[in-house]
Design a protein around this motif. Sequence first.
Motif, PDB file in Angstrom:
ATOM      1  N   ARG A  42       0.825  -1.575   0.354  1.00 33.17           N
ATOM      2  CA  ARG A  42      -0.128  -0.112  -0.050  1.00 33.17           C
ATOM      3  C   ARG A  42       1.284   1.379   0.253  1.00 33.17           C
ATOM      4  NH1 ARG A  42      -5.688  -0.599   2.336  1.00 33.17           N
ATOM      5  NH2 ARG A  42      -6.573  -2.398   2.413  1.00 33.17           N
ATOM      6  N   GLU A  45       2.712   2.031  -3.846  1.00 30.03           N
ATOM      7  CA  GLU A  45       1.697   2.165  -4.646  1.00 30.03           C
ATOM      8  C   GLU A  45       0.983   3.676  -4.166  1.00 30.03           C
ATOM      9  OE1 GLU A  45      -2.012  -0.606  -4.390  1.00 30.03           O
ATOM     10  OE2 GLU A  45      -0.860  -1.996  -4.957  1.00 30.03           O
ATOM     11  N   LEU A  46       0.600   3.951  -2.593  1.00 27.69           N
ATOM     12  CA  LEU A  46       0.792   5.178  -2.574  1.00 27.69           C
ATOM     13  C   LEU A  46       2.380   6.310  -3.592  1.00 27.69           C
ATOM     14  CD1 LEU A  46      -1.234   7.584  -1.599  1.00 27.69           C
ATOM     15  CD2 LEU A  46       0.562   7.011   0.270  1.00 27.69           C
ATOM     16  N   SER A  47       3.229   5.650  -2.839  1.00 33.32           N
ATOM     17  CA  SER A  47       4.254   6.676  -3.129  1.00 33.32           C
ATOM     18  C   SER A  47       4.539   6.607  -5.193  1.00 33.32           C
ATOM     19  CB  SER A  47       5.571   5.930  -3.107  1.00 33.32           C
ATOM     20  OG  SER A  47       6.486   6.475  -3.295  1.00 33.32           O
ATOM     21  N   ARG A  49       2.148   6.329  -7.096  1.00 39.79           N
ATOM     22  CA  ARG A  49       0.371   7.204  -7.736  1.00 39.79           C
ATOM     23  C   ARG A  49       0.629   8.676  -7.010  1.00 39.79           C
ATOM     24  NH1 ARG A  49      -3.028   4.519  -4.694  1.00 39.79           N
ATOM     25  NH2 ARG A  49      -3.059   6.263  -3.042  1.00 39.79           N
ATOM     26  N   THR A  50       1.296   8.925  -5.825  1.00 41.54           N
ATOM     27  CA  THR A  50       1.708  10.366  -5.513  1.00 41.54           C
ATOM     28  C   THR A  50       2.923  10.957  -6.369  1.00 41.54           C
ATOM     29  OG1 THR A  50       1.939  10.033  -3.625  1.00 41.54           O
ATOM     30  CG2 THR A  50      -0.173   9.905  -3.919  1.00 41.54           C
ATOM     31  N   LEU A  58       3.470   9.521   4.075  1.00 44.16           N
ATOM     32  CA  LEU A  58       3.741   8.128   3.183  1.00 44.16           C
ATOM     33  C   LEU A  58       2.858   6.875   4.170  1.00 44.16           C
ATOM     34  CD1 LEU A  58       6.325   7.314   0.676  1.00 44.16           C
ATOM     35  CD2 LEU A  58       3.845   7.423   0.227  1.00 44.16           C
ATOM     36  N   ILE A  61      -0.576   8.476   5.956  1.00 41.05           N
ATOM     37  CA  ILE A  61      -2.232   8.795   4.692  1.00 41.05           C
ATOM     38  C   ILE A  61      -2.161   7.083   4.297  1.00 41.05           C
ATOM     39  CG2 ILE A  61      -2.163   8.965   2.430  1.00 41.05           C
ATOM     40  CD1 ILE A  61      -0.765  11.433   1.775  1.00 41.05           C
ATOM     41  N   THR A  62      -1.122   6.657   4.111  1.00 41.15           N
ATOM     42  CA  THR A  62      -1.224   4.768   3.817  1.00 41.15           C
ATOM     43  C   THR A  62      -1.984   4.669   5.442  1.00 41.15           C
ATOM     44  OG1 THR A  62       0.532   4.449   2.856  1.00 41.15           O
ATOM     45  CG2 THR A  62      -0.268   2.149   4.006  1.00 41.15           C
ATOM     46  N   ASN A  65      -5.616   5.759   5.055  1.00 40.78           N
ATOM     47  CA  ASN A  65      -6.824   5.071   4.522  1.00 40.78           C
ATOM     48  C   ASN A  65      -7.008   3.771   5.048  1.00 40.78           C
ATOM     49  OD1 ASN A  65      -6.605   6.743   1.838  1.00 40.78           O
ATOM     50  ND2 ASN A  65      -4.850   6.128   1.273  1.00 40.78           N
TER      51      ASN A  65
END
Length: 113
Positions: A42, A45-47, A49-50, A58, A61-62, A65
């Motif tokens: 996760r 993926e966030l890293s 994507r953003t 990171l 935010i994860t 979520n």
Amino acid sequence: MSNVLMTSQAVQVQILGRAIKVNCPAGQEAALKEAAKDLDNRVNELSERTKVTNTEQLLTITSLNICYELHMAKKEASKHSSDVYERMGLLANALEAAISTVKPSQTEESTAE
């Protein structure tokens, strides 16, 4: 309640390429490793994507979520539980109504057999 002493052991997991040792109840090591793998996926993926590179941001935010998903899952489970209790009440009322329509003589005949 049992007086069984729960033992724990340190398990090493990888998050963002960093090894972290975490205490874990005995027998739950595989679940912890799966959770760590999910968290790592996760965060990565966030890293991607953003394009955020700050590790603390990171992880924050994860975490938010994941907490949101957990909150929504609990809310959904509570709704399902309420639905089940409501249906059980309706079924109980229907059974009571059906039983009340049986004449006492019919019940006595079936128990006498």
